[in-house]
Design a protein around this motif. Structure first.
Motif, short mmCIF file in Angstrom:
data_model
loop_
_atom_site.label_atom_id
_atom_site.label_comp_id
_atom_site.label_asym_id
_atom_site.label_seq_id
_atom_site.Cartn_x
_atom_site.Cartn_y
_atom_site.Cartn_z
N HIS A 33 1.22 4.35 -2.73
CA HIS A 33 1.08 5.80 -2.50
C HIS A 33 2.14 6.56 -3.29
O HIS A 33 1.87 7.60 -3.88
N PHE A 63 -2.22 14.23 13.41
CA PHE A 63 -3.33 15.12 13.05
C PHE A 63 -4.65 14.57 13.58
O PHE A 63 -5.47 15.29 14.14
N ALA A 105 -2.21 15.73 0.94
CA ALA A 105 -3.30 16.65 0.55
C ALA A 105 -3.18 17.98 1.28
O ALA A 105 -3.86 18.95 0.93
N ASN A 106 -2.31 18.04 2.29
CA ASN A 106 -2.19 19.27 3.08
C ASN A 106 -1.53 20.40 2.28
O ASN A 106 -0.42 20.26 1.79
N GLY A 109 -1.76 7.95 7.36
CA GLY A 109 -2.34 7.85 8.69
C GLY A 109 -1.53 6.93 9.60
O GLY A 109 -1.54 7.07 10.82
N HIS A 125 0.82 -1.22 0.00
CA HIS A 125 0.00 0.00 0.00
C HIS A 125 0.86 1.28 0.00
O HIS A 125 0.51 2.27 -0.66
N GLY A 159 0.86 9.84 0.09
CA GLY A 159 0.06 9.51 1.27
C GLY A 159 -1.00 10.56 1.56
O GLY A 159 -0.95 11.68 1.02
N GLY A 160 -1.95 10.23 2.44
CA GLY A 160 -3.08 11.11 2.72
C GLY A 160 -2.69 12.52 3.13
O GLY A 160 -3.34 13.49 2.73
N PRO A 169 -11.81 12.63 9.53
CA PRO A 169 -10.36 12.56 9.73
C PRO A 169 -9.77 13.92 10.13
O PRO A 169 -10.23 14.96 9.70
N GLY A 170 -8.72 13.83 10.93
CA GLY A 170 -8.19 15.02 11.57
C GLY A 170 -7.51 16.01 10.63
O GLY A 170 -7.63 17.22 10.84
N GLY A 171 -6.79 15.51 9.63
CA GLY A 171 -6.03 16.40 8.74
C GLY A 171 -6.90 17.48 8.12
O GLY A 171 -6.66 18.68 8.32
O1 KG4 Z 1 -3.03 7.53 3.07
P1 KG4 Z 1 -4.29 7.67 3.83
O2 KG4 Z 1 -5.56 8.01 3.09
O3 KG4 Z 1 -4.57 6.37 4.67
C1 KG4 Z 1 -3.51 5.63 5.21
O4 KG4 Z 1 -2.86 4.89 4.46
O5 KG4 Z 1 -3.29 5.84 6.42
O6 KG4 Z 1 -4.01 8.78 4.94
C2 KG4 Z 1 -4.98 9.14 5.87
C3 KG4 Z 1 -4.40 10.26 6.70
C4 KG4 Z 1 -5.30 10.64 7.89
O7 KG4 Z 1 -4.49 10.66 9.05
C5 KG4 Z 1 -5.80 12.03 7.53
O8 KG4 Z 1 -6.04 12.85 8.66
C6 KG4 Z 1 -4.69 12.56 6.67
O9 KG4 Z 1 -4.27 11.46 5.90
N1 KG4 Z 1 -5.13 13.63 5.77
C7 KG4 Z 1 -4.66 14.89 5.83
C8 KG4 Z 1 -5.38 15.63 4.87
N2 KG4 Z 1 -6.25 14.79 4.24
C9 KG4 Z 1 -6.08 13.56 4.81
N3 KG4 Z 1 -3.72 15.43 6.61
C10 KG4 Z 1 -3.47 16.74 6.45
N4 KG4 Z 1 -4.13 17.53 5.58
C11 KG4 Z 1 -5.09 17.02 4.76
N5 KG4 Z 1 -5.74 17.81 3.90
#
Ligand code: KG4
Ligand code: ZN
Length: 336
Positions: free
Chosen positions: A118, A173, A277-278, A144, A114, A273-274, A185-187
């Protein structure tokens, strides 16, 4: 090469048909179902609930993606599946479905890590990335559950350079947003709250390991600091704390990425990774890349968080087929 890719490592259930295009991958069709709304009520993913939802949607998602692709099973060259890391109940839904399809249609099965996927989200051709990143590349993986700096000599030869010693950036986050009552989700919740923070106000949060030579990171102290500040003064502005948490995490990530680029000269810097998106992280890495003279690659926003297209891209760009009965839902770097 055309693959049908499945992703079901956490609370998403996705399938995509992905095709090779030169040294990149293009998405023919994709479908994604998420149980995130149900988990919001609990402030985090409930694994049992996630897996039960996946059982319900996996077949409709696959039917929809095949129909939209206009292809028949005989047009596919392989079945790809995210084989870990992830929640075991969720993984089993995707992995067992992929094995069954590979056996029934007599196709090779490509298990994909996974986190590797990414990174390969940056190889999905589109407006955001008209060209593929050049090797050698430095990847910052921020999700995450993981935070890692990895040096990519080639598509196949990767070296792990450093990463978090405790919580992942996304986890930090999520936990801080929970302490601040901002939701899951926190981000994205922190990002939204930070928009209304008073720009005149500041509050310095810790950045452990920032001034040390290591490429490791640490985020658990940040969560504790936020928790203590809120306990000491419950009237503290949550929006200001949200802004400062993002500043502290992004600052730590940027400093270590900069240090890694100095130690391991690369042509490209790829974010994955998620947490990719920040917006602040994207902007600050832009400055780091410019300063270091490397090209920065950022996945399109929908390919930052979990998605099936990245699984297909990884399978195409780094195919490692196996016989279907050999795949287990095995996690982590072993697959790299
Ligand atoms: O990669 P992902 O979708 O799932 C995993 O593989 O873990 O990442 C999820 C993480 C979560 O902790 C979420 O809060 C964070 O990505 N996330 C962000 C944003 N969008 C998602 N963190 C910061 N800013 C964002 N815009
Ligand atoms: Zn992920």
């Amino acid at each position: 090469m055309k693959v049908l890719a499945i992703e079901s490592t956490c609370d998403e259930t996705g399938a995509a048909v992905v095709e090779s295009k030169g040294n990149q991958a293009t998405v023919v069709s994709e479908a994604l179902a998420s149980s995130a709304k149900i988990h919001q009520e609990y402030g985090g993913v409930v694994p049992e609930v996630a897996a039960r939802e996946q059982l319900k949607v996996i077949v409709p998602v696959l039917e929809s993606v095949l129909k939209d692709s206009g292809l028949n099973p005989e047009d596919l060259d392989a079945i790809a599946v995210a084989a870990g890391p992830g929640l075991i109940g969720s993984l089993l839904v995707g992995v067992e479905t992929a094995k069954s399809l590979a056996l029934a249609w007599d196709k090779p099965l490509i298990p994909v890590n996974h986190l590797v996927a990414h990174v390969f989200a940056n190889w999905i051709k589109g407006d955001a990335n008209p060209k593929a990143p050049e090797f050698p590349a430095l990847a910052l993986i921020v999700s995450g559950g993981h935070t890692d700096l990895v040096f990519l000599e080639t598509a196949d030869n990767w070296q792990w350079l450093g990463g978090t010693r405790d919580d992942a950036a996304g986890e930090c986050f999520d936990k801080c947003a929970r302490i601040l009552g901002l939701g899951y989700p926190g981000g994205p919740a922190l990002e939204q709250a930070a928009l209304t923070a008073n720009p005149q106000h500041r509050l310095e949060l810790p950045r452990p390991l920032k001034h040390e030579e290591t490429l490791d990171l640490s985020f658990s102290g940040l969560k504790s600091a936020v928790s203590q500040l809120v306990k000491a003064d419950p009237s503290l502005d949550a929006n200001l704390l949200a802004k400062e948490v993002i500043e502290a995490v992004v600052d730590s990530l940027v400093v270590k990425t900069d240090l890694a680029l100095k130690q391991y000269p690369a042509k490209s810097l790829v974010l994955a990774g998620g947490v990719a998106a920040n917006q602040l992280l994207r902007d600050r890495l832009g400055l780091v890349a410019k300063h270091a003279g490397v090209s920065l690659f950022l996945p399109e926003l929908k390919y930052c968080t979990d998605n099936p297209a990245m699984i297909g891209a990884a399978a195409i760009l780094r195919p490692r087929p196996v016989t279907p009965l050999m795949v287990s839902a095995q996690p982590t770097w072993g697959v790299i």
